[in-house]
Design an enzyme around this catalytic site. Structure first.
Site: not given
Length: 262
Positions: A2-3, A51, A250
């Site tokens: 999801p972005e 988001k 990340r």
């Protein structure tokens, strides 16, 4: 993953299915909301904010509330027809179920699920920077916030939702490749930050209306990114091996030749 574009499409799908509908059932499966009953409330709309997803409701007496959910790395909303078997993931990951005539919306692995009066919605998302896909997008403010991060590495500054909202690991890696920026360059030293922000806006807008995200212009499988997910493979531009570095949840991908370190 999801972005901003993913959440934008999820909000649109939920809005198409639920906007104007009266909920016939609502099951919020987190301890803080376990006793809340939204049955009988009308869904007035659904919007994305970076988001995060905001589902707005109104009661017969005029009260309005917003159901907030954060998709982070693994959250998702799925819409099913009444009677259709749910296929969005294991049942133990379901955090929200909203039923309306003919349709059921199911939220899997949602984070920060919260309910607040719509008038106080800013308390849920007010800390976020300008939304790349928002109607109130402000490129100048996003650029100002990004540059203000100063010595923060470019990859980390782009992922900071307080600077601008909607960029995740995929867009972070692709944006820095397209601009030829080494990921650990202090964001304050990145040339033409306004151009970087403009490119981010262009890429997210281009992908907001399609299920297959692409930063290369190709929608063919395996050809949709320049560096993201391609560690150990040759750069599409120069042939040098793409590298990867993990920073917890990340991750950075970059080409040592196209994005040279100082």
């Amino acid at each position: 993953m999801p972005e901003g574009d993913t959440v934008f499409r999820a909000a649109r799908a939920l809005s198409d299915a639920l906007a104007g509908q009266v909920l016939t059932g609502a099951d919020l499966r987190v301890p803080s909301l376990a006793t809340v009953d939204l049955t009988g409330w009308t869904v007035t709309g659904v919007v994305s904010r970076g988001k995060r997803l905001l589902l707005r409701l109104r009661a017969d007496d005029g009260r309005t509330v917003t159901l907030h959910s954060h998709l982070r790395m693994d959250g998702r909303w799925r819409v099913f027809a009444e009677g259709e078997r749910w296929g969005g993931g294991p049942a133990h990951l379901i955090r929200a179920v909203l039923r309306a005539p003919g349709v059921c919306a199911v939220g899997y692995h949602l984070h920060d699920l919260a309910l607040a009066p719509t008038a106080r919605e800013a308390e849920l998302v007010g800390a976020l920077g300008p939304d790349l896909l928002g109607d109130d997008w402000d490129a100048a403010e996003a650029t100002r916030r990004l540059v203000a991060a100063g010595l923060t590495p470019a990859w980390a500054a782009l992922l900071d939702q307080r600077r601008l909202a909607g960029i995740g690991n995929v867009y972070q890696a692709e944006l820095l490749f397209l601009r030829g920026v080494w990921p650990w360059t202090p964001i304050g030293d990145v040339p033409d930050p306004a151009g970087l922000v403009a490119l981010a806006h262009t890429l997210l807008r281009a992908n907001a209306g399609r299920a297959t995200r692409s930063t290369t212009g190709s929608l063919r499988r395996g050809e949709t990114t320049y560096v993201y997910g391609r560690a150990g493979r040759p750069c599409r531009r120069c042939g040098v091996t793409i590298r990867r570095d993990d920073e917890g949840e990340r991750v950075c991908y970059w080409c040592p030749h196209c994005q040279p370190a100082p």
